[in-house]
Scaffold this motif. Sequence first.
Motif, PDB file in Angstrom:
ATOM      1  N   ARG A   1     -21.524 -17.765   3.786  1.00  0.00           N
ATOM      2  CA  ARG A   1     -21.870 -18.839   4.729  1.00  0.00           C
ATOM      3  C   ARG A   1     -23.036 -18.428   5.625  1.00  0.00           C
ATOM      4  O   ARG A   1     -23.909 -19.225   5.946  1.00  0.00           O
ATOM      5  CB  ARG A   1     -20.654 -19.209   5.574  1.00  0.00           C
ATOM      6  CG  ARG A   1     -20.946 -20.368   6.516  1.00  0.00           C
ATOM      7  CD  ARG A   1     -19.747 -20.792   7.348  1.00  0.00           C
ATOM      8  NE  ARG A   1     -18.635 -21.230   6.530  1.00  0.00           N
ATOM      9  CZ  ARG A   1     -17.516 -20.539   6.357  1.00  0.00           C
ATOM     10  NH1 ARG A   1     -17.347 -19.390   6.956  1.00  0.00           N
ATOM     11  NH2 ARG A   1     -16.571 -20.999   5.591  1.00  0.00           N
ATOM     12  N   SER A   2     -23.048 -17.162   6.010  1.00  0.00           N
ATOM     13  CA  SER A   2     -24.112 -16.682   6.898  1.00  0.00           C
ATOM     14  C   SER A   2     -25.415 -16.432   6.141  1.00  0.00           C
ATOM     15  O   SER A   2     -26.460 -16.246   6.753  1.00  0.00           O
ATOM     16  CB  SER A   2     -23.669 -15.368   7.546  1.00  0.00           C
ATOM     17  OG  SER A   2     -23.541 -14.377   6.538  1.00  0.00           O
ATOM     18  N   GLY A   3     -25.332 -16.417   4.809  1.00  0.00           N
ATOM     19  CA  GLY A   3     -26.526 -16.148   4.007  1.00  0.00           C
ATOM     20  C   GLY A   3     -26.861 -14.672   3.900  1.00  0.00           C
ATOM     21  O   GLY A   3     -27.893 -14.302   3.319  1.00  0.00           O
ATOM     22  N   LEU A   4     -26.009 -13.782   4.415  1.00  0.00           N
ATOM     23  CA  LEU A   4     -26.310 -12.349   4.348  1.00  0.00           C
ATOM     24  C   LEU A   4     -26.070 -11.798   2.941  1.00  0.00           C
ATOM     25  O   LEU A   4     -26.674 -10.812   2.549  1.00  0.00           O
ATOM     26  CB  LEU A   4     -25.464 -11.561   5.360  1.00  0.00           C
ATOM     27  CG  LEU A   4     -25.657 -11.901   6.846  1.00  0.00           C
ATOM     28  CD1 LEU A   4     -24.949 -10.893   7.730  1.00  0.00           C
ATOM     29  CD2 LEU A   4     -27.125 -11.954   7.222  1.00  0.00           C
ATOM     30  N   ILE A   5     -25.155 -12.428   2.206  1.00  0.00           N
ATOM     31  CA  ILE A   5     -24.967 -12.068   0.799  1.00  0.00           C
ATOM     32  C   ILE A   5     -25.061 -13.344  -0.041  1.00  0.00           C
ATOM     33  O   ILE A   5     -24.926 -14.451   0.493  1.00  0.00           O
ATOM     34  CB  ILE A   5     -23.612 -11.347   0.538  1.00  0.00           C
ATOM     35  CG1 ILE A   5     -22.430 -12.166   1.092  1.00  0.00           C
ATOM     36  CG2 ILE A   5     -23.599  -9.958   1.159  1.00  0.00           C
ATOM     37  CD1 ILE A   5     -21.060 -11.572   0.767  1.00  0.00           C
ATOM     38  N   THR A   6     -25.294 -13.163  -1.341  1.00  0.00           N
ATOM     39  CA  THR A   6     -25.496 -14.332  -2.198  1.00  0.00           C
ATOM     40  C   THR A   6     -24.536 -14.311  -3.399  1.00  0.00           C
ATOM     41  O   THR A   6     -23.996 -13.260  -3.752  1.00  0.00           O
ATOM     42  CB  THR A   6     -26.928 -14.351  -2.767  1.00  0.00           C
ATOM     43  OG1 THR A   6     -27.084 -13.167  -3.580  1.00  0.00           O
ATOM     44  CG2 THR A   6     -27.983 -14.341  -1.670  1.00  0.00           C
ATOM     45  N   ILE A   7     -24.371 -15.471  -4.013  1.00  0.00           N
ATOM     46  CA  ILE A   7     -23.528 -15.556  -5.210  1.00  0.00           C
ATOM     47  C   ILE A   7     -24.119 -14.698  -6.321  1.00  0.00           C
ATOM     48  O   ILE A   7     -23.381 -14.041  -7.062  1.00  0.00           O
ATOM     49  CB  ILE A   7     -23.395 -17.031  -5.675  1.00  0.00           C
ATOM     50  CG1 ILE A   7     -22.608 -17.819  -4.630  1.00  0.00           C
ATOM     51  CG2 ILE A   7     -22.713 -17.121  -7.035  1.00  0.00           C
ATOM     52  CD1 ILE A   7     -22.346 -19.258  -4.978  1.00  0.00           C
TER      53      ILE A   7
ATOM     54  N   ALA B   1     -22.052 -11.914  -8.280  1.00  0.00           N
ATOM     55  CA  ALA B   1     -21.788 -12.103  -9.713  1.00  0.00           C
ATOM     56  C   ALA B   1     -21.777 -10.770 -10.456  1.00  0.00           C
ATOM     57  O   ALA B   1     -21.361 -10.699 -11.610  1.00  0.00           O
ATOM     58  CB  ALA B   1     -22.814 -13.053 -10.308  1.00  0.00           C
ATOM     59  N   LYS B   2     -22.227  -9.693  -9.785  1.00  0.00           N
ATOM     60  CA  LYS B   2     -22.165  -8.360 -10.404  1.00  0.00           C
ATOM     61  C   LYS B   2     -20.870  -7.620 -10.040  1.00  0.00           C
ATOM     62  O   LYS B   2     -20.646  -6.497 -10.476  1.00  0.00           O
ATOM     63  CB  LYS B   2     -23.373  -7.527  -9.959  1.00  0.00           C
ATOM     64  CG  LYS B   2     -24.685  -8.110 -10.466  1.00  0.00           C
ATOM     65  CD  LYS B   2     -25.881  -7.253 -10.055  1.00  0.00           C
ATOM     66  CE  LYS B   2     -27.170  -7.991 -10.351  1.00  0.00           C
ATOM     67  NZ  LYS B   2     -28.004  -8.167  -9.144  1.00  0.00           N
ATOM     68  N   VAL B   3     -20.050  -8.260  -9.229  1.00  0.00           N
ATOM     69  CA  VAL B   3     -18.776  -7.633  -8.850  1.00  0.00           C
ATOM     70  C   VAL B   3     -17.676  -8.261  -9.699  1.00  0.00           C
ATOM     71  O   VAL B   3     -17.444  -9.473  -9.637  1.00  0.00           O
ATOM     72  CB  VAL B   3     -18.485  -7.863  -7.346  1.00  0.00           C
ATOM     73  CG1 VAL B   3     -17.193  -7.192  -6.921  1.00  0.00           C
ATOM     74  CG2 VAL B   3     -19.659  -7.373  -6.500  1.00  0.00           C
TER      75      VAL B   3
ATOM     76  N   ASN C   1     -13.552 -14.604 -11.767  1.00  0.00           N
ATOM     77  CA  ASN C   1     -13.015 -15.861 -11.243  1.00  0.00           C
ATOM     78  C   ASN C   1     -14.081 -16.944 -11.161  1.00  0.00           C
ATOM     79  O   ASN C   1     -13.797 -18.120 -11.386  1.00  0.00           O
ATOM     80  CB  ASN C   1     -12.337 -15.618  -9.895  1.00  0.00           C
ATOM     81  CG  ASN C   1     -11.016 -14.876 -10.070  1.00  0.00           C
ATOM     82  OD1 ASN C   1     -10.057 -15.434 -10.587  1.00  0.00           O
ATOM     83  ND2 ASN C   1     -10.978 -13.609  -9.702  1.00  0.00           N
ATOM     84  N   LEU C   2     -15.312 -16.529 -10.891  1.00  0.00           N
ATOM     85  CA  LEU C   2     -16.437 -17.470 -10.889  1.00  0.00           C
ATOM     86  C   LEU C   2     -16.597 -18.098 -12.285  1.00  0.00           C
ATOM     87  O   LEU C   2     -16.782 -19.311 -12.413  1.00  0.00           O
ATOM     88  CB  LEU C   2     -17.724 -16.738 -10.493  1.00  0.00           C
ATOM     89  CG  LEU C   2     -19.010 -17.559 -10.476  1.00  0.00           C
ATOM     90  CD1 LEU C   2     -18.985 -18.599  -9.351  1.00  0.00           C
ATOM     91  CD2 LEU C   2     -20.242 -16.652 -10.297  1.00  0.00           C
ATOM     92  N   ALA C   3     -16.494 -17.266 -13.321  1.00  0.00           N
ATOM     93  CA  ALA C   3     -16.657 -17.745 -14.701  1.00  0.00           C
ATOM     94  C   ALA C   3     -15.587 -18.792 -15.039  1.00  0.00           C
ATOM     95  O   ALA C   3     -15.880 -19.809 -15.681  1.00  0.00           O
ATOM     96  CB  ALA C   3     -16.582 -16.570 -15.670  1.00  0.00           C
TER      97      ALA C   3
ATOM     98  N   PHE D   1     -18.873  -3.039  -2.489  1.00  0.00           N
ATOM     99  CA  PHE D   1     -19.937  -4.043  -2.398  1.00  0.00           C
ATOM    100  C   PHE D   1     -20.085  -4.531  -0.954  1.00  0.00           C
ATOM    101  O   PHE D   1     -21.190  -4.606  -0.414  1.00  0.00           O
ATOM    102  CB  PHE D   1     -19.631  -5.228  -3.332  1.00  0.00           C
ATOM    103  CG  PHE D   1     -20.583  -6.380  -3.138  1.00  0.00           C
ATOM    104  CD1 PHE D   1     -21.784  -6.434  -3.841  1.00  0.00           C
ATOM    105  CD2 PHE D   1     -20.307  -7.397  -2.218  1.00  0.00           C
ATOM    106  CE1 PHE D   1     -22.681  -7.472  -3.633  1.00  0.00           C
ATOM    107  CE2 PHE D   1     -21.196  -8.441  -2.004  1.00  0.00           C
ATOM    108  CZ  PHE D   1     -22.387  -8.479  -2.722  1.00  0.00           C
ATOM    109  N   LEU D   2     -18.951  -4.879  -0.343  1.00  0.00           N
ATOM    110  CA  LEU D   2     -19.006  -5.419   1.018  1.00  0.00           C
ATOM    111  C   LEU D   2     -19.553  -4.380   1.992  1.00  0.00           C
ATOM    112  O   LEU D   2     -20.324  -4.706   2.889  1.00  0.00           O
ATOM    113  CB  LEU D   2     -17.612  -5.879   1.465  1.00  0.00           C
ATOM    114  CG  LEU D   2     -17.144  -7.192   0.834  1.00  0.00           C
ATOM    115  CD1 LEU D   2     -15.663  -7.436   1.123  1.00  0.00           C
ATOM    116  CD2 LEU D   2     -17.969  -8.372   1.337  1.00  0.00           C
TER     117      LEU D   2
END
Length: 374
Positions: free
Chosen positions: A204-210, A214-216, A222-224, A296-297
């Motif tokens: 939401r903050s834009g600090l990370i992206t989908i 997608a590499k995690v 779950n995205l797939a 990642f986080l």
Amino acid sequence: MLNLAPYAAKPELSLGREFDEPPSNTRNAFQRDRDRIIHSTAFRRLEYKTQVFVNHEGDLFRTRLTHTLEVAQMARGIARTLNLHEDLTEAIALAHDLGHTPFGHAGQDALNACMRDFGGFEHNLQSLRVVEKLELRYADFDGLNLSFEVREGILKHCALKNAKLLGNVGQRFLDKTSPSLEAQLTNYADEIAYNNHDIDDGLRSGLITIAQLAKVELFANNLAIVQAKYPKLEQKRLIHETIRRMINTLVVDLCTHSAHIIAQHDPKNISDIRQLPQLISFSSAIAEQNQKLKQFLRKHLYHHYKVNRMSAKATRIVRELFTGFFENTGLLPDEFQAYAEIDKARAVADYIAGMTDRFAIREHRKLFTVEEYL
Ligand code: MG
């Protein structure tokens, strides 16, 4: 509570409160503990304390309060699935972050550094201190006089030198025994809650992206599933559908795997649970995926330069507040001045730890800005 497992914690078999009290007519001991926590001052302050994002950065981000409610909700669900005591679980979850400083981990690290020569500062220990000493509401005792099982659950970890000073609740760290399953599962609920809501807030903050996420593996899997089922889904719903599936994956795995491990050890009662190694855990495959998500986080969100900037500011505020009060305890409110006569550093740490983000910012301004009065 239907079908309570024989090894679940039971209020009627509680190891009790520090000060004896007549039982409540309407509530079991753990329900009563939960109610005392919700009515505490420290609980209300959670609303204005940071998780990752500072409270004034936006209204949609998690605070310690909403985080705490998410943990309580997940923990209760897990407890019910495993036939453990929901009221105890809920009480532990609602109290688990009461000792957090303003400004999240940056605040805690800064305060710990200030307290290096005075026994250190640890938020987990501070949560216990809040419910045992700092809440002043009852005529007969300091603190909330909670049941042993709730206090045991609040104290997730503890250095041995501190454990020796904590009486019955510190003993398990010296004996290397385990806490109740209710305490064990609440730790996992905490972790599941913050990993997932930090992804949500991070996106939401834009600090990370989908694209990064997608590499995690846990996110990607779950995205797939969501993309295959709903190929044209707008981004907001896509994120939510993915995150809710991630939470479900983690919770279901935790319940299934833990039930399996519990059955293997076949505990007969809570005393058996205390003697066994910790039985609540993820399967090794999910534990690994969860670990990668945390890495990642840490790398992309908690150490994002914009978060670093806020953390640096928070560190400076906490450090300067500590020095200001430590050098002149006459600046502290009256009730903290009295305790400062006994233990100056701890009185200052208690005062700072109790502050909300915005209160700490205001207090800093009052102390250090010439134009600010009062
Ligand atoms: Mg937490």
